[in-house]
Design an enzyme around this catalytic site. Structure first.
Site, PDB file in Angstrom:
ATOM      1  N   HIS A 261      39.653  26.163  28.224  1.00  0.00           N
ATOM      2  CA  HIS A 261      40.214  26.597  29.375  1.00  0.00           C
ATOM      3  C   HIS A 261      39.201  26.266  30.811  1.00  0.00           C
ATOM      4  CE1 HIS A 261      42.065  29.192  32.884  1.00  0.00           C
ATOM      5  NE2 HIS A 261      43.421  28.500  32.185  1.00  0.00           N
ATOM      6  N   LYS A 263      37.113  23.838  33.202  1.00  0.00           N
ATOM      7  CA  LYS A 263      37.321  22.755  34.201  1.00  0.00           C
ATOM      8  C   LYS A 263      35.968  22.153  34.614  1.00  0.00           C
ATOM      9  CE  LYS A 263      41.105  25.121  34.422  1.00  0.00           C
ATOM     10  NZ  LYS A 263      41.399  26.708  34.089  1.00  0.00           N
ATOM     11  N   LYS A 442      40.297  32.127  40.981  1.00  0.00           N
ATOM     12  CA  LYS A 442      39.632  32.988  39.931  1.00  0.00           C
ATOM     13  C   LYS A 442      38.236  33.321  40.712  1.00  0.00           C
ATOM     14  CE  LYS A 442      41.890  29.788  37.237  1.00  0.00           C
ATOM     15  NZ  LYS A 442      42.895  30.345  36.890  1.00  0.00           N
ATOM     16  N   ASP A 447      30.181  43.704  47.709  1.00  0.00           N
ATOM     17  CA  ASP A 447      29.172  44.225  48.622  1.00  0.00           C
ATOM     18  C   ASP A 447      28.607  42.980  49.668  1.00  0.00           C
ATOM     19  OD1 ASP A 447      29.518  46.550  47.957  1.00  0.00           O
ATOM     20  OD2 ASP A 447      27.840  46.836  46.655  1.00  0.00           O
TER      21      ASP A 447
END
Length: 522
Positions: A261, A263, A442, A447
């Site tokens: 998966h 890239k 994704k 913080d």
């Protein structure tokens, strides 16, 4: 045309099966099929042989079923490290004998890849071991954790550029490809033979004819639309092309496990790209069904590019075997650190309980946050561990926000995500549905100091089953850029609430329940 030994053996067995059938049919005293009033019927001789066979099998049917149950249980126990997934498969195998076994062989873990995944992990760890050590006082332990989990070496002095849509991303990638002098490495889950795919293919063929060494790795299932002509044109120009774990009928096996998966683009070992965008017109927002495609990619320059390149070599060598000699340009030292650059770790993950560095990194970011954790993910099926981490952080007063799509590109995963939205809302996590098209980024930022960008969705398939790559960055500037992008995306969102979701149609609630049942496999 090259034929592997395995393919040759398969063809030989098929030929033997055909010959055996022919000999059997030739031995019959009458035609096995005959016309009767109303249609075709089997001959008396065939019926007699079938009845005799059933009589022989019937005497041992209980032994056969017992052996089936034992083999099925042992197979699941030894292959599945996730107890929820193991229980689901056991339920399917025992409730639907033989049909369940066929489903497991088709959609369950690929037995062939069990030794394969350990070779990947061990080779990666051997290469990276000893290349760098994290100081014992490293802030919040994230750097140390990632190095221990996957050998992800911390690098300093990197220059980063955040890319927030397809046009911006592929303009930067094409510019880098055009400037390539020595080598190009590309690894993609999905490559389509459309306008953008053709543009990339033409660029690669031009650079290959100019003497640039090009290696192109694509996932055989994710790239089912790539087409033979696309691949042959690249090979004719001198591009080295490999399909990762090819399977038969890839178009109908999109759920097959252990896919690549990632890239990745690495040019001359000096410039790298990773993120959520595959190669295809859909990722430029040209699919009317999905609308605007909102995604995030990262451009890297500096020592981290060498680490990204090593991730590429992990699966390339699984396809072609260990490479004894590499080009001179690939053996150069890592690009020097840049003044004022930032710290980056490139973590890779894949199948197996000890190859989950990205999930470990996500967990550490969430549990170490004191003020806020903002997440963007196209799929929200995080599994029990990360769900608990998000819930506990929210109940502890941390500002936990998650942006998810409001439309589905994979129906079952979308249903499962909807169930998890309800569960997280009950624990104080704020969830927002993106209405401006489809959001596929994704990213995670904690913080205003630590950020993560890459290919890993917040779902079980990305976290435990597929091969992924993720950049973890300790940089206030990148964190600020991601927070700005997050706030911009919020303007295109609608916040979910428990009160509002209680009024959903019964059909949608049923869909979420169905998605929950299969969430361990998603």
């Amino acid at each position: 045309m090259r034929i592997s030994l395995k393919s040759l053996l398969g063809y030989a067995l098929l030929l033997l099966a055909v010959l055996a059938c022919w000999r059997y049919l030739a031995s019959l005293r009458e035609s096995p099929v005959r016309w009767v009033q109303g249609g075709l019927a089997l001959s008396q001789e065939i019926w007699g042989q079938l009845n005799a066979l059933w009589g022989a099998v019937r005497r041992y049917i209980y032994w056969i079923l017992a052996a089936y149950a034992v083999v099925a249980a042992l197979t699941v126990f030894f292959e599945e490290s996730n107890p929820d997934r193991a229980n689901l498969w056991l339920f399917t195998l025992l409730l639907f004998p033989f049909v369940g076994l066929a489903a497991y062989m088709f959609f369950g873990p690929d037995v062939r890849s069990v030794p394969h995944r350990w070779r990947v992990f061990r080779r990666s760890r051997r290469r990276r071991r000893g290349r760098g050590r994290v100081s014992s006082d490293a802030p919040n332990g994230l750097e140390r954790l990632l190095e221990v989990s996957s050998g992800a070496v911390p690098t300093c002095g990197n220059e980063l550029r955040l890319l927030l849509d397809g046009e911006e991303t592929f303009s930067a990638i094409e510019e880098a490809l055009i400037s390539a002098r020595h080598s190009i490495h590309m690894e993609y889950f999905s490559v389509a033979h459309d306008e953008l795919g053709t543009r990339i293919k033409d660029l690669l063929t031009d650079r290959a004819r100019a003497g640039v060494r090009i290696r192109f790795l694509y996932d055989a299932v994710g790239s089912w639309r790539i087409g033979r002509d696309f691949v042959e044109e690249l090979r004719a120009a001198g591009v080295e092309v490999r399909a990762f774990m090819p399977v038969a009928f890839a178009r109908f096996r999109s759920g097959l496990n252990h896919r690549d998966h990632r890239k990745i683009v690495v040019v001359d070992g000096e410039v790298g790209f990773l993120g959520g965008l595959n190669i295809g017109d859909m990722y430029l927002g040209r699919d009317p069904r999905m609308g605007l495609w909102r995604d995030t990619h990262l451009k890297l320059e500096g020592p981290a590019v060498s680490e990204l390149d090593r991730v590429f070599w992990e699966l390339w060598e699984q396809c072609v075997g260990p490479v004894a000699e590499r080009d001179d340009c690939e053996l150069r030292p890592s690009p020097p650190p840049r003044e004022g650059g930032v710290a980056v770790q490139i973590a890779s993950s894949g199948p197996g309980p000890t190859f989950r560095a990205v999930a470990d990194g996500y967990f550490q970011m969430i549990t170490s946050a004191r003020r806020r954790v903002w997440i963007t993910t196209p799929y929200l099926v995080p599994g029990e561990t990360l769900s608990n981490a998000l819930s506990i952080a929210a109940r502890s007063g941390v500002d936990v926000r998650v942006i998810v799509p409001s439309k589905a590109d994979h129906t079952l995963v979308f249903w499962a995500s909807q169930f998890n939205v309800d569960a997280l809302l009950r624990n104080g996590v704020r969830v927002f549905s993106y209405k401006g098209g489809f959001i596929h980024a994704k990213t995670m930022v904690a913080d205003s100091e630590v950020a993560s960008v890459g290919t890993t969705n917040l779902d079980v398939r990305s976290l435990e089953i597929n091969y992924e790559v993720q950049a973890f960055v300790r940089s206030k500037s990148l964190a600020a850029d991601l927070e700005t992008a997050f706030l911009d995306d919020l303007e295109q969102c609608e916040e979910e609430s428990l009160a509002g979701r209680r009024g959903r149609p019964l059909v949608q609630k049923a869909q979420a329940a169905v998605g929950r049942l299969w969430s361990a496999l998603l």
